[in-house]
Motif scaffolding. Structure first.
Motif, PDB file in Angstrom:
ATOM      1  N   LEU A   1       6.155  -8.808  -5.930  1.00 52.56           N
ATOM      2  CA  LEU A   1       5.210  -8.371  -6.971  1.00 52.56           C
ATOM      3  C   LEU A   1       3.915  -7.861  -6.348  1.00 52.56           C
ATOM      4  N   TYR A   2       3.434  -8.572  -5.318  1.00 54.21           N
ATOM      5  CA  TYR A   2       2.209  -8.148  -4.636  1.00 54.21           C
ATOM      6  C   TYR A   2       2.401  -6.759  -4.015  1.00 54.21           C
ATOM      7  N   LEU A   3       3.517  -6.568  -3.324  1.00 53.68           N
ATOM      8  CA  LEU A   3       3.765  -5.276  -2.676  1.00 53.68           C
ATOM      9  C   LEU A   3       3.878  -4.151  -3.706  1.00 53.68           C
ATOM     10  N   CYS A   4       4.504  -4.437  -4.842  1.00 52.78           N
ATOM     11  CA  CYS A   4       4.576  -3.433  -5.914  1.00 52.78           C
ATOM     12  C   CYS A   4       3.182  -3.097  -6.438  1.00 52.78           C
ATOM     13  N   GLY A   5       2.363  -4.125  -6.603  1.00 52.39           N
ATOM     14  CA  GLY A   5       0.987  -3.910  -7.042  1.00 52.39           C
ATOM     15  C   GLY A   5       0.193  -3.075  -6.052  1.00 52.39           C
ATOM     16  N   ARG A   6       0.397  -3.343  -4.767  1.00 53.84           N
ATOM     17  CA  ARG A   6      -0.316  -2.581  -3.730  1.00 53.84           C
ATOM     18  C   ARG A   6       0.153  -1.130  -3.684  1.00 53.84           C
ATOM     19  N   TYR A   7       1.437  -0.915  -3.919  1.00 55.01           N
ATOM     20  CA  TYR A   7       1.969   0.454  -3.974  1.00 55.01           C
ATOM     21  C   TYR A   7       1.297   1.220  -5.118  1.00 55.01           C
ATOM     22  N   GLN A   8       1.234   0.583  -6.289  1.00 54.25           N
ATOM     23  CA  GLN A   8       0.575   1.202  -7.438  1.00 54.25           C
ATOM     24  C   GLN A   8      -0.913   1.431  -7.166  1.00 54.25           C
ATOM     25  N   TYR A   9      -1.533   0.459  -6.496  1.00 54.03           N
ATOM     26  CA  TYR A   9      -2.948   0.577  -6.133  1.00 54.03           C
ATOM     27  C   TYR A   9      -3.168   1.807  -5.258  1.00 54.03           C
ATOM     28  N   PHE A  10      -2.335   1.933  -4.216  1.00 52.54           N
ATOM     29  CA  PHE A  10      -2.494   3.051  -3.288  1.00 52.54           C
ATOM     30  C   PHE A  10      -2.398   4.386  -4.017  1.00 52.54           C
ATOM     31  N   HIS A  11      -1.359   4.539  -4.821  1.00 49.72           N
ATOM     32  CA  HIS A  11      -1.178   5.819  -5.507  1.00 49.72           C
ATOM     33  C   HIS A  11      -2.197   6.030  -6.626  1.00 49.72           C
ATOM     34  N   GLY A  12      -2.602   4.961  -7.278  1.00 50.33           N
ATOM     35  CA  GLY A  12      -3.649   5.078  -8.293  1.00 50.33           C
ATOM     36  C   GLY A  12      -4.965   5.507  -7.691  1.00 50.33           C
ATOM     37  N   TYR A  13      -5.305   4.924  -6.539  1.00 56.18           N
ATOM     38  CA  TYR A  13      -6.556   5.262  -5.858  1.00 56.18           C
ATOM     39  C   TYR A  13      -6.505   6.693  -5.323  1.00 56.18           C
ATOM     40  N   ALA A  14      -5.344   7.079  -4.785  1.00 55.44           N
ATOM     41  CA  ALA A  14      -5.208   8.441  -4.254  1.00 55.44           C
ATOM     42  C   ALA A  14      -5.410   9.477  -5.362  1.00 55.44           C
TER      43      ALA A  14
ATOM     44  N   VAL B   1       5.534  -4.465   6.008  1.00 55.21           N
ATOM     45  CA  VAL B   1       5.226  -3.643   7.189  1.00 55.21           C
ATOM     46  C   VAL B   1       5.630  -2.198   6.936  1.00 55.21           C
ATOM     47  N   LEU B   2       6.790  -2.002   6.325  1.00 52.54           N
ATOM     48  CA  LEU B   2       7.215  -0.639   5.995  1.00 52.54           C
ATOM     49  C   LEU B   2       6.260   0.017   4.999  1.00 52.54           C
ATOM     50  N   GLU B   3       5.771  -0.762   4.051  1.00 54.03           N
ATOM     51  CA  GLU B   3       4.809  -0.231   3.094  1.00 54.03           C
ATOM     52  C   GLU B   3       3.523   0.187   3.807  1.00 54.03           C
ATOM     53  N   GLN B   4       3.050  -0.634   4.738  1.00 51.11           N
ATOM     54  CA  GLN B   4       1.851  -0.287   5.497  1.00 51.11           C
ATOM     55  C   GLN B   4       2.071   0.992   6.306  1.00 51.11           C
ATOM     56  N   ALA B   5       3.249   1.149   6.890  1.00 55.18           N
ATOM     57  CA  ALA B   5       3.569   2.366   7.647  1.00 55.18           C
ATOM     58  C   ALA B   5       3.587   3.581   6.717  1.00 55.18           C
ATOM     59  N   TYR B   6       4.140   3.396   5.530  1.00 54.04           N
ATOM     60  CA  TYR B   6       4.161   4.469   4.535  1.00 54.04           C
ATOM     61  C   TYR B   6       2.738   4.895   4.173  1.00 54.04           C
ATOM     62  N   PHE B   7       1.867   3.928   3.946  1.00 56.72           N
ATOM     63  CA  PHE B   7       0.467   4.241   3.625  1.00 56.72           C
ATOM     64  C   PHE B   7      -0.184   5.025   4.762  1.00 56.72           C
ATOM     65  N   ALA B   8       0.057   4.597   5.992  1.00 57.92           N
ATOM     66  CA  ALA B   8      -0.517   5.304   7.152  1.00 57.92           C
ATOM     67  C   ALA B   8      -0.008   6.745   7.222  1.00 57.92           C
TER      68      ALA B   8
ATOM     69  N   LEU C   1      -5.375  -3.049  -8.737  1.00 57.73           N
ATOM     70  CA  LEU C   1      -6.186  -3.945  -7.900  1.00 57.73           C
ATOM     71  C   LEU C   1      -6.272  -5.322  -8.542  1.00 57.73           C
ATOM     72  N   TYR C   2      -6.545  -5.359  -9.834  1.00 55.65           N
ATOM     73  CA  TYR C   2      -6.627  -6.641 -10.540  1.00 55.65           C
ATOM     74  C   TYR C   2      -5.281  -7.353 -10.526  1.00 55.65           C
ATOM     75  N   PHE C   3      -4.207  -6.596 -10.720  1.00 56.47           N
ATOM     76  CA  PHE C   3      -2.877  -7.195 -10.707  1.00 56.47           C
ATOM     77  C   PHE C   3      -2.557  -7.790  -9.338  1.00 56.47           C
ATOM     78  N   SER C   4      -2.708  -6.995  -8.275  1.00 57.97           N
ATOM     79  CA  SER C   4      -2.352  -7.485  -6.937  1.00 57.97           C
ATOM     80  C   SER C   4      -3.274  -8.614  -6.496  1.00 57.97           C
ATOM     81  N   SER C   5      -4.530  -8.572  -6.900  1.00 63.72           N
ATOM     82  CA  SER C   5      -5.441  -9.680  -6.588  1.00 63.72           C
ATOM     83  C   SER C   5      -5.009 -10.957  -7.289  1.00 63.72           C
TER      84      SER C   5
END
Length: 145
Positions: free
Chosen positions: A85-98, A16-23, A108-112
């Motif tokens: 691990l999933y949350l770490c992957g999503r963090y990397q995904y967010f910053h990689g996409y940005a 939830v904190l990660e989602q808030a950070y993304f927002a 994306l492949y990792f978190s999937s």
């Protein structure tokens, strides 16, 4: 009971904190690239921040569901570690996409893949649970206990 789900709850709060950070990152990007709400297009850099946040939000309910099912029916510790691990992957995904559209692919492949592991753990845990119930019923029926 609480100790049986404490790790799952902690990973949920981190998610939830990660989602808030993304927002918040999208809010900062709106200001930086001068994209006023409700607009979601115009500046390619802003659009990448926005799409990264939306994509992460779309997967979040699926992640939470399988995190808790895997934690309850398979093993809390394994599910919690996999969730991290999933949350770490999503963090990397967010910053990689940005940074660039191509930068999202490896995370994306990792978190999937991690999400599929959680789905597998959930399925396996439920399967064992239901098989154990059936075996218990059969034993009770045949032994008369």
């Amino acid at each position: 009971m609480l100790e049986q789900v404490a790790l799952l709850a902690a990973v949920t709060v981190l998610g939830v904190l990660e989602q808030a950070y993304f927002a918040l990152q999208v809010i900062y990007a709106r200001r930086k690239y001068k994209v006023s709400p409700p607009n979601i297009s115009g500046n390619p850099e802003f659009e990448r921040f926005y799409r990264a946040q939306v994509n992460c939000s779309e997967y979040f309910p699926l992640f939470l569901s399988v995190l808790w099912v895997a934690g309850i029916y398979f093993h809390q510790g394994v599910a919690a570690c996999t969730g991290i691990l999933y949350l770490c992957g999503r963090y990397q995904y967010f910053h990689g996409y940005a940074a660039s559209a191509q930068g999202r692919l490896a995370p994306l492949y990792f978190s999937s893949g991690v999400l599929w592991i959680l789905i597998g753990l959930s399925t396996l845990g439920l399967l064992v649970h239901f098989l154990a119930l059936d075996v218990g019923r059969l034993l009770k029926y045949h032994t008369g206990l």
